[in-house]
Design a protein around this motif. Structure first.
Motif, PDB file in Angstrom:
ATOM      1  N   SER A 159       0.924  -1.199  -0.016  1.00  0.00           N
ATOM      2  CA  SER A 159      -0.029  -0.079   0.055  1.00  0.00           C
ATOM      3  C   SER A 159       0.898   1.028  -0.198  1.00  0.00           C
ATOM      4  O   SER A 159       2.006   1.399   1.039  1.00  0.00           O
ATOM      5  CB  SER A 159      -0.770   0.136   1.158  1.00  0.00           C
ATOM      6  OG  SER A 159      -1.704  -0.937   1.020  1.00  0.00           O
ATOM      7  N   ASN A 160       0.787   2.235  -0.890  1.00  0.00           N
ATOM      8  CA  ASN A 160       1.328   3.294  -0.867  1.00  0.00           C
ATOM      9  C   ASN A 160       0.658   4.558  -0.631  1.00  0.00           C
ATOM     10  O   ASN A 160      -0.399   5.050  -1.659  1.00  0.00           O
ATOM     11  CB  ASN A 160       2.016   3.510  -2.425  1.00  0.00           C
ATOM     12  CG  ASN A 160       2.940   2.339  -2.627  1.00  0.00           C
ATOM     13  OD1 ASN A 160       3.795   1.795  -1.611  1.00  0.00           O
ATOM     14  ND2 ASN A 160       3.044   2.014  -3.960  1.00  0.00           N
ATOM     15  N   TRP A 161       0.581   5.127   0.458  1.00  0.00           N
ATOM     16  CA  TRP A 161      -0.174   6.527   0.677  1.00  0.00           C
ATOM     17  C   TRP A 161       0.254   6.943   2.020  1.00  0.00           C
ATOM     18  O   TRP A 161       0.877   6.440   2.905  1.00  0.00           O
ATOM     19  CB  TRP A 161      -1.692   6.106   0.827  1.00  0.00           C
ATOM     20  CG  TRP A 161      -2.216   4.942   1.571  1.00  0.00           C
ATOM     21  CD1 TRP A 161      -2.297   3.732   0.959  1.00  0.00           C
ATOM     22  CD2 TRP A 161      -2.362   4.778   2.759  1.00  0.00           C
ATOM     23  NE1 TRP A 161      -2.534   2.732   2.037  1.00  0.00           N
ATOM     24  CE2 TRP A 161      -2.854   3.543   3.086  1.00  0.00           C
ATOM     25  CE3 TRP A 161      -2.408   5.753   3.948  1.00  0.00           C
ATOM     26  CZ2 TRP A 161      -3.212   2.914   4.460  1.00  0.00           C
ATOM     27  CZ3 TRP A 161      -2.992   5.361   5.170  1.00  0.00           C
ATOM     28  CH2 TRP A 161      -3.253   3.948   5.487  1.00  0.00           C
ATOM     29  N   PHE A 162      -0.203   8.319   2.233  1.00  0.00           N
ATOM     30  CA  PHE A 162       0.128   8.978   3.183  1.00  0.00           C
ATOM     31  C   PHE A 162      -1.283   9.092   4.216  1.00  0.00           C
ATOM     32  O   PHE A 162      -2.069   9.793   3.546  1.00  0.00           O
ATOM     33  CB  PHE A 162       0.688  10.437   2.987  1.00  0.00           C
ATOM     34  CG  PHE A 162       0.992  11.159   4.190  1.00  0.00           C
ATOM     35  CD1 PHE A 162       2.006  10.862   5.222  1.00  0.00           C
ATOM     36  CD2 PHE A 162       0.015  12.237   4.650  1.00  0.00           C
ATOM     37  CE1 PHE A 162       2.336  11.541   6.105  1.00  0.00           C
ATOM     38  CE2 PHE A 162       0.335  12.836   5.786  1.00  0.00           C
ATOM     39  CZ  PHE A 162       1.262  12.741   6.591  1.00  0.00           C
ATOM     40  N   GLY A 163      -1.101   8.732   5.409  1.00  0.00           N
ATOM     41  CA  GLY A 163      -2.345   8.523   6.230  1.00  0.00           C
ATOM     42  C   GLY A 163      -2.879   9.880   6.714  1.00  0.00           C
ATOM     43  O   GLY A 163      -4.005  10.319   6.622  1.00  0.00           O
ATOM     44  N   GLY A 164      -2.014  10.655   7.305  1.00  0.00           N
ATOM     45  CA  GLY A 164      -2.401  11.703   7.999  1.00  0.00           C
ATOM     46  C   GLY A 164      -3.383  11.606   9.191  1.00  0.00           C
ATOM     47  O   GLY A 164      -3.114  10.739   9.751  1.00  0.00           O
ATOM     48  N   LYS A 165      -4.352  12.346   9.218  1.00  0.00           N
ATOM     49  CA  LYS A 165      -5.260  12.329  10.216  1.00  0.00           C
ATOM     50  C   LYS A 165      -6.305  11.049  10.007  1.00  0.00           C
ATOM     51  O   LYS A 165      -6.981  10.457  11.082  1.00  0.00           O
ATOM     52  CB  LYS A 165      -6.149  13.353  10.496  1.00  0.00           C
ATOM     53  CG  LYS A 165      -5.246  14.599  10.917  1.00  0.00           C
ATOM     54  CD  LYS A 165      -6.081  15.959  11.226  1.00  0.00           C
ATOM     55  CE  LYS A 165      -5.341  17.016  11.760  1.00  0.00           C
ATOM     56  NZ  LYS A 165      -5.984  18.012  11.980  1.00  0.00           N
ATOM     57  N   LYS A 166      -6.475  10.562   8.893  1.00  0.00           N
ATOM     58  CA  LYS A 166      -7.376   9.380   8.610  1.00  0.00           C
ATOM     59  C   LYS A 166      -6.738   8.075   8.336  1.00  0.00           C
ATOM     60  O   LYS A 166      -7.119   7.257   7.409  1.00  0.00           O
ATOM     61  CB  LYS A 166      -8.036   9.804   7.301  1.00  0.00           C
ATOM     62  CG  LYS A 166      -8.997  11.168   7.300  1.00  0.00           C
ATOM     63  CD  LYS A 166      -9.721  11.419   6.068  1.00  0.00           C
ATOM     64  CE  LYS A 166     -10.520  12.218   6.222  1.00  0.00           C
ATOM     65  NZ  LYS A 166     -11.447  12.677   5.013  1.00  0.00           N
ATOM     66  N   TYR A 167      -5.506   7.704   9.180  1.00  0.00           N
ATOM     67  CA  TYR A 167      -4.585   6.687   8.849  1.00  0.00           C
ATOM     68  C   TYR A 167      -5.286   5.461   9.311  1.00  0.00           C
ATOM     69  O   TYR A 167      -5.328   4.620   8.420  1.00  0.00           O
ATOM     70  CB  TYR A 167      -3.389   6.966   9.727  1.00  0.00           C
ATOM     71  CG  TYR A 167      -2.518   5.544   9.553  1.00  0.00           C
ATOM     72  CD1 TYR A 167      -1.766   5.525   8.786  1.00  0.00           C
ATOM     73  CD2 TYR A 167      -2.544   4.526  10.598  1.00  0.00           C
ATOM     74  CE1 TYR A 167      -0.695   4.381   8.590  1.00  0.00           C
ATOM     75  CE2 TYR A 167      -1.896   3.355  10.270  1.00  0.00           C
ATOM     76  CZ  TYR A 167      -1.013   3.523   9.491  1.00  0.00           C
ATOM     77  OH  TYR A 167      -0.128   2.126   9.299  1.00  0.00           O
TER      78      TYR A 167
END
Length: 92
Positions: free
Chosen positions: A20-28
């Motif tokens: 999985s390739n993504w940046f979660g931020g506050k919604k991780y």
């Protein structure tokens, strides 16, 4: 004998990338749960098509799912009909 280590963790970043390739931020947590549900659904739905790996990439508004399989004809279907059905099911 030494400690047992997961062989995938040794290869990350060198030979193999993340699934999985993504940046979660506050919604991780929400993204992680959604990825898990997508993987489980795809594994059950495409059980007969020999899926080896599912890669999920997220941008701000777009989710790209790459399915690595040895039998793409079963996933695509005649004229791409099965792919369109699968896209509509995943949008729900």
């Amino acid at each position: 004998m030494g400690q047992k280590v997961n062989p995938i963790s040794n290869r990350l970043g060198v030979i193999r990338g993340w699934d999985s390739n993504w940046f979660g931020g506050k919604k991780y947590g929400d993204n992680l749960l959604e990825d898990s549900k997508l993987r489980k659904y795809l594994e059950v739905r495409l059980a007969k098509s020999s899926v080896s790996r599912i890669v999920i990439e997220r941008t701000l508004k777009l989710i790209t799912i790459t399915i690595c399989t040895s039998r793409p004809g079963l996933i695509i279907g005649k004229g791409g009909q099965e792919v369109d059905k699968l896209k509509e099911e995943l949008k729900k």
